[in-house]
Design a protein around this motif. Structure first.
Motif, PDB file in Angstrom:
ATOM      1  N   GLU A  99      84.834  43.619  55.398  1.00 49.09           N
ATOM      2  CA  GLU A  99      85.197  42.425  56.180  1.00 49.09           C
ATOM      3  C   GLU A  99      84.491  41.241  55.468  1.00 49.09           C
ATOM      4  O   GLU A  99      83.542  41.256  54.994  1.00 49.09           O
ATOM      5  CB  GLU A  99      84.966  42.611  57.857  1.00 49.09           C
ATOM      6  CG  GLU A  99      85.265  41.597  58.708  1.00 49.09           C
ATOM      7  CD  GLU A  99      84.717  41.840  60.023  1.00 49.09           C
ATOM      8  OE1 GLU A  99      85.632  41.490  61.042  1.00 49.09           O
ATOM      9  OE2 GLU A  99      83.516  42.520  60.279  1.00 49.09           O
ATOM     10  N   ASP A 124      86.808  36.246  58.487  1.00 42.92           N
ATOM     11  CA  ASP A 124      87.643  37.324  59.402  1.00 42.92           C
ATOM     12  C   ASP A 124      86.554  37.936  60.672  1.00 42.92           C
ATOM     13  O   ASP A 124      86.950  37.660  61.797  1.00 42.92           O
ATOM     14  CB  ASP A 124      87.739  38.593  58.686  1.00 42.92           C
ATOM     15  CG  ASP A 124      89.370  38.308  57.887  1.00 42.92           C
ATOM     16  OD1 ASP A 124      90.046  37.546  58.626  1.00 42.92           O
ATOM     17  OD2 ASP A 124      89.547  39.018  56.919  1.00 42.92           O
ATOM     18  N   SER A 169      93.409  40.700  54.650  1.00 41.91           N
ATOM     19  CA  SER A 169      92.965  40.134  55.737  1.00 41.91           C
ATOM     20  C   SER A 169      93.787  38.869  56.020  1.00 41.91           C
ATOM     21  O   SER A 169      94.581  38.240  55.211  1.00 41.91           O
ATOM     22  CB  SER A 169      91.644  39.779  55.863  1.00 41.91           C
ATOM     23  OG  SER A 169      91.138  38.766  54.684  1.00 41.91           O
TER      24      SER A 169
END
Length: 363
Positions: free
Chosen positions: A206, A210, A10
């Motif tokens: 995630e 993010d 990410s």
């Protein structure tokens, strides 16, 4: 829920490597024991030797400032006195700063507390932007990992009757557990509950940073509220009430804004309420005011705690803080049952600086 920890490359994950080493060390230092208990060389009476002084702040209510003031007061005292007499001062963000009941606040010695409150709408917006910038290492664990960890129970550990900072029977830090539990709550609330219609589903692979960058500001502020509810807002509310009703008349609540409006007077009020006697009071005052906004030490130390600096470092943008405060007020009415407005009245701290529409001042 037993979800596996997803591996995701990410923007926030890469950013952790990009943060300069001095910032990373500052951040990690703040997540360690902080300003630990240290004997101060106070050369006075037995009553002084039996007294403890605590600067108590929650995440984003001034914990960095409290820790810096604590360190500088200790340095100033040690410069003046040579023989320690067992008087203690600390900034225990990871114990008293996460307390939500009287047992967690218990100290074996008489204690004087200066508790740092902050306007909850300002606190929510500041935390949202700070976390969106990916400012601390714990933000980079995935929701899946947080869910796995959150199923482990954690009760505060007590040693000699005082909260140790760990989970009972474990080497897990209590603050780490409640931070992780907050992340798990964001994941679950995004899928079912009062906020499900507002929040896009969080993904197992995630991380919180993010997620805040992916969703719109309303969803981001709501997610920040869910995370902050048990980690920051509830401890701030409890400690504010605890100090107000404390039998220790040497304790007081102060507002984060007080240090921007008149820092010297605020530290004078704290030391006066603590009933610190001369010449110790003057030494502690000299140390404390060295942490005030505008001082060189404050500029060097607080940079990594500023969402403005961290957002610039991460190349993250957002609408003005005062607009986010307006959004937060509307969300509070619709989704949060007015809990932030109630807390705002309880703590009595105003929205200040950039968080006020007509202001051009720094927060």
């Amino acid at each position: 829920m037993g979800l596996q920890d997803g591996k995701v490359e990410s923007a926030c994950t890469h950013q952790l490597d990009d943060i300069s080493s001095d910032v990373a060390e500052d951040t990690l230092a703040d997540m360690s024991d902080g300003c630990t208990l240290l004997q101060l060389g106070l050369q006075h009476t037995n009553s002084s030797a039996s007294q403890e002084y605590h600067l108590v702040a929650q995440h984003k209510t001034g914990s960095g400032e409290a820790e810096m003031a604590c360190e500088r007061m200790k340095t100033s005292i040690h410069t003046l006195f040579e023989q320690p007499l067992g008087v203690f001062i600390d900034a225990p963000w990871d114990t008293l700063g996460v307390a939500t009941n009287q047992a967690m606040m218990h100290r074996n010695k008489p204690s004087c507390i200066a508790h740092f409150n902050r306007n909850p709408f300002e606190l929510l917006v500041s935390g949202y932007l700070y976390h969106k910038a990916g400012s601390e290492p714990w933000l980079f664990q995935s929701f899946g990992s947080a869910l796995n960890k959150s199923v482990e129970s954690c009760q505060p550990d007590y040693r000699n009757g005082q909260m140790s900072g760990f989970c009972k029977g474990s080497e897990t830090r209590y603050w780490d557990h409640i931070y992780t539990f907050g992340l798990a709550q964001v994941y679950m609330e995004s899928r079912e509950g009062d906020f499900a219609d507002l929040l896009p589903d969080a993904k197992p692979d995630e991380n919180f940073c993010d997620y805040l960058r992916r969703v719109d500001p309303d969803a981001g502020l709501a997610a920040q509220f869910i995370w902050a509810y048990n980690t920051t807002l509830a401890p701030m509310q409890f400690t504010n009430s605890y100090v107000q009703s404390s039998s220790q008349s040497c304790s007081l609540n102060v507002c984060y804004e007080d240090f921007n409006d008149n820092c010297n007077a605020t530290w004078h009020r704290i030391l006066q309420t603590w009933r610190v006697e001369e010449p110790q009071r003057s030494a502690m005052f000299r140390g404390a005011v060295g942490s005030c906004p505008g001082s060189e030490a404050a500029a060097n130390r607080t940079e990594s705690h500023s969402h403005n600096y961290m957002m610039e470092l991460a190349n993250v943008t957002s609408e003005p803080e005062y607009k986010l405060v307006s959004r937060a007020r509307e969300l509070d009415k619709v989704f949060m049952h007015g809990s932030l407005a109630t807390l705002e009245r309880d703590v009595g701290c105003a929205v200040t600086g950039k968080y006020v529409e007509s202001s051009t001042a720094d927060p």
